[in-house]
Design a protein around this motif. Sequence first.
Motif, PDB file in Angstrom:
ATOM      1  N   SER A  92       0.843  -1.198   0.000  1.00 58.26           N
ATOM      2  CA  SER A  92       0.000   0.000   0.000  1.00 58.26           C
ATOM      3  C   SER A  92       0.871   1.237   0.000  1.00 58.26           C
ATOM      4  N   GLY A  93       0.384   2.289  -0.612  1.00 59.91           N
ATOM      5  CA  GLY A  93       1.113   3.554  -0.585  1.00 59.91           C
ATOM      6  C   GLY A  93       1.299   4.116  -1.977  1.00 59.91           C
ATOM      7  N   GLU A  94       1.899   5.312  -2.003  1.00 58.49           N
ATOM      8  CA  GLU A  94       2.139   5.951  -3.288  1.00 58.49           C
ATOM      9  C   GLU A  94       3.242   5.179  -4.012  1.00 58.49           C
ATOM     10  N   PHE A  95       2.972   4.754  -5.236  1.00 61.20           N
ATOM     11  CA  PHE A  95       3.886   3.849  -5.947  1.00 61.20           C
ATOM     12  C   PHE A  95       5.320   4.362  -5.959  1.00 61.20           C
ATOM     13  N   ILE A  96       5.512   5.654  -6.259  1.00 56.76           N
ATOM     14  CA  ILE A  96       6.894   6.139  -6.387  1.00 56.76           C
ATOM     15  C   ILE A  96       7.628   6.155  -5.047  1.00 56.76           C
ATOM     16  N   LYS A  97       6.864   6.112  -3.951  1.00 53.59           N
ATOM     17  CA  LYS A  97       7.521   6.110  -2.635  1.00 53.59           C
ATOM     18  C   LYS A  97       7.725   4.694  -2.096  1.00 53.59           C
ATOM     19  N   ASN A  98       7.099   3.721  -2.741  1.00 53.09           N
ATOM     20  CA  ASN A  98       7.271   2.338  -2.286  1.00 53.09           C
ATOM     21  C   ASN A  98       8.666   1.845  -2.655  1.00 53.09           C
ATOM     22  N   HIS A  99       9.137   0.871  -1.890  1.00 52.13           N
ATOM     23  CA  HIS A  99      10.468   0.302  -2.116  1.00 52.13           C
ATOM     24  C   HIS A  99      10.422  -0.565  -3.383  1.00 52.13           C
ATOM     25  N   LEU A 100      11.260  -0.228  -4.356  1.00 46.45           N
ATOM     26  CA  LEU A 100      11.174  -0.916  -5.660  1.00 46.45           C
ATOM     27  C   LEU A 100      11.398  -2.420  -5.529  1.00 46.45           C
ATOM     28  N   GLN A 101      12.439  -2.829  -4.796  1.00 45.99           N
ATOM     29  CA  GLN A 101      12.717  -4.268  -4.735  1.00 45.99           C
ATOM     30  C   GLN A 101      11.554  -5.028  -4.086  1.00 45.99           C
ATOM     31  N   SER A 102      10.884  -4.366  -3.089  1.00 43.86           N
ATOM     32  CA  SER A 102       9.733  -5.034  -2.458  1.00 43.86           C
ATOM     33  C   SER A 102       8.594  -5.211  -3.462  1.00 43.86           C
ATOM     34  N   GLU A 103       8.392  -4.200  -4.299  1.00 46.63           N
ATOM     35  CA  GLU A 103       7.339  -4.309  -5.315  1.00 46.63           C
ATOM     36  C   GLU A 103       7.671  -5.458  -6.281  1.00 46.63           C
ATOM     37  N   LEU A 104       8.936  -5.556  -6.675  1.00 46.62           N
ATOM     38  CA  LEU A 104       9.335  -6.603  -7.630  1.00 46.62           C
ATOM     39  C   LEU A 104       9.258  -7.990  -6.994  1.00 46.62           C
ATOM     40  N   PRO A 144      -8.463  -1.157 -11.352  1.00 39.84           N
ATOM     41  CA  PRO A 144      -7.185  -0.566 -10.956  1.00 39.84           C
ATOM     42  C   PRO A 144      -7.348   0.087  -9.586  1.00 39.84           C
ATOM     43  N   SER A 145      -6.364  -0.075  -8.712  1.00 37.90           N
ATOM     44  CA  SER A 145      -6.497   0.460  -7.353  1.00 37.90           C
ATOM     45  C   SER A 145      -5.364   1.434  -7.040  1.00 37.90           C
ATOM     46  N   PRO A 146      -5.601   2.750  -7.245  1.00 43.75           N
ATOM     47  CA  PRO A 146      -4.569   3.723  -6.901  1.00 43.75           C
ATOM     48  C   PRO A 146      -4.155   3.565  -5.438  1.00 43.75           C
ATOM     49  N   TYR A 147      -2.867   3.697  -5.193  1.00 46.25           N
ATOM     50  CA  TYR A 147      -2.241   3.550  -3.872  1.00 46.25           C
ATOM     51  C   TYR A 147      -2.164   2.097  -3.417  1.00 46.25           C
ATOM     52  N   MET A 148      -2.509   1.201  -4.343  1.00 54.47           N
ATOM     53  CA  MET A 148      -2.226  -0.233  -4.192  1.00 54.47           C
ATOM     54  C   MET A 148      -1.977  -0.730  -5.621  1.00 54.47           C
ATOM     55  N   THR A 185      -9.859 -10.774   7.414  1.00 57.31           N
ATOM     56  CA  THR A 185      -9.008 -10.512   8.591  1.00 57.31           C
ATOM     57  C   THR A 185      -7.938 -11.594   8.726  1.00 57.31           C
ATOM     58  N   THR A 186      -6.735 -11.267   8.253  1.00 61.66           N
ATOM     59  CA  THR A 186      -5.574 -12.165   8.291  1.00 61.66           C
ATOM     60  C   THR A 186      -4.359 -11.293   8.604  1.00 61.66           C
ATOM     61  N   ASN A 187      -3.179 -11.833   8.383  1.00 55.08           N
ATOM     62  CA  ASN A 187      -1.956 -11.039   8.561  1.00 55.08           C
ATOM     63  C   ASN A 187      -1.660 -10.142   7.362  1.00 55.08           C
ATOM     64  N   PHE A 188      -2.505 -10.220   6.350  1.00 57.53           N
ATOM     65  CA  PHE A 188      -2.253  -9.524   5.079  1.00 57.53           C
ATOM     66  C   PHE A 188      -1.913  -8.044   5.258  1.00 57.53           C
ATOM     67  N   MET A 189      -2.645  -7.360   6.153  1.00 60.19           N
ATOM     68  CA  MET A 189      -2.398  -5.921   6.321  1.00 60.19           C
ATOM     69  C   MET A 189      -1.285  -5.655   7.350  1.00 60.19           C
ATOM     70  N   ASN A 190      -0.724  -6.723   7.948  1.00 57.94           N
ATOM     71  CA  ASN A 190       0.317  -6.528   8.975  1.00 57.94           C
ATOM     72  C   ASN A 190       1.737  -6.665   8.432  1.00 57.94           C
ATOM     73  N   THR A 191       1.876  -6.952   7.150  1.00 54.06           N
ATOM     74  CA  THR A 191       3.221  -7.100   6.579  1.00 54.06           C
ATOM     75  C   THR A 191       3.827  -5.701   6.382  1.00 54.06           C
ATOM     76  N   PRO A 192       5.170  -5.598   6.328  1.00 52.89           N
ATOM     77  CA  PRO A 192       5.802  -4.275   6.278  1.00 52.89           C
ATOM     78  C   PRO A 192       5.262  -3.371   5.150  1.00 52.89           C
ATOM     79  N   ALA A 193       4.988  -3.948   3.993  1.00 49.53           N
ATOM     80  CA  ALA A 193       4.572  -3.106   2.854  1.00 49.53           C
ATOM     81  C   ALA A 193       3.120  -2.639   2.941  1.00 49.53           C
ATOM     82  N   GLU A 197      -0.199   3.980   6.983  1.00 55.09           N
ATOM     83  CA  GLU A 197      -1.408   4.808   6.997  1.00 55.09           C
ATOM     84  C   GLU A 197      -2.261   4.609   5.742  1.00 55.09           C
ATOM     85  N   TRP A 198      -1.574   4.449   4.603  1.00 56.05           N
ATOM     86  CA  TRP A 198      -2.318   4.210   3.368  1.00 56.05           C
ATOM     87  C   TRP A 198      -3.087   2.902   3.453  1.00 56.05           C
ATOM     88  N   GLY A 199      -2.423   1.874   3.960  1.00 54.68           N
ATOM     89  CA  GLY A 199      -3.059   0.566   4.075  1.00 54.68           C
ATOM     90  C   GLY A 199      -4.329   0.655   4.914  1.00 54.68           C
TER      91      GLY A 199
END
Length: 264
Positions: A92-104, A144-148, A185-193, A197-199
Amino acid sequence: MEVTLITGASSGIGEALSNKLAEKKHNLLLVARNADKLQKQCNQLSKTYGIHAQYIVADLSKPNAANEVFDESKKRNLLVTLLVNNAGIGSSGEFIKNHLQSELDMIYLNNASLVALCHLYLPEMIKNQKGSIINVASLAAFVPSPYMAAYAASKAFVRSFTQALTEECKPYGIAVMLFNPGFTTTNFMNTPANNNEWGQTLVKGAYTQTSEQVAFEMVEALEKKKTFHVSGRGNRFTTKMAALIPNAIIAKVFANQKRKEMNL
Ligand SMILES: NC(=O)c1ccc[n+]([C@@H]2O[C@H](COP(=O)([O-])OP(=O)(O)OC[C@H]3O[C@@H](n4cnc5c(N)ncnc54)[C@H](OP(=O)(O)O)[C@@H]3O)[C@@H](O)[C@H]2O)c1
């Protein structure tokens, strides 16, 4: 021995599914990274339900992990007759601010490993004329889901790939299902990425199910030989409504609303 292989079986939807299928006497091959968790789960499932449960530790965000899982399953003489590609993470978050390697890494896990496992296990299913596959996408696969952005796109890939594969596999008698959970309701929203706040803003007000409810619907859909299922009545309604509106409009409204909630 015939087994059901579940990726992402150590928590959430995959864990709940392992319980439901063990109850139905499936022998299980569970895959995830957390060895301790998988070991405890296998012991408990074997003891409670009298089935054979075993696990392989693998990081499916890494190239070659799917091949290693396949090779290890062959070494153990296991025949996978149901493959559930459930492992996945979000971001979750603004794409350009997300960590590139995590996205990949997310894309590798959500897409490349899923494709690889289908490619590796389908030939023996076809040869034996026995087998089925469930690929887990998401409500996010439909719009399409902006900020995800990258997560939703990875799930749109799963949706398109699976619906095409369903048709390619029909002549062989191999059932392929696209299964789409909504917010669960799982751990899905608890992972670092995702744990930011966006999540929290993105899932606010979402129709929610428990992982047990979602796993129940998955097993029911499997038994009915469905090729497509959206989990949860509210989610099914949302998907139908979304199909009536152009994607660009949905993306625009969604982005504006979320920016407002974030006071941007
Ligand atoms: N929860 C929701 O709201 C929701 C909504 C729509 C779709 N989904 C989809 O449902 C699926 C299951 O998610 P969940 O909600 O049950 O989340 P979860 O509780 O976080 O479970 C994710 C599972 O994937 C495994 N996993 C994560 N990274 C992995 C990696 N690199 N290699 C191998 N396994 C990995 C985790 O185990 P380890 O950490 O032990 O590796 C865990 O077992 C995902 O595909 C997700 O996209 C979830």
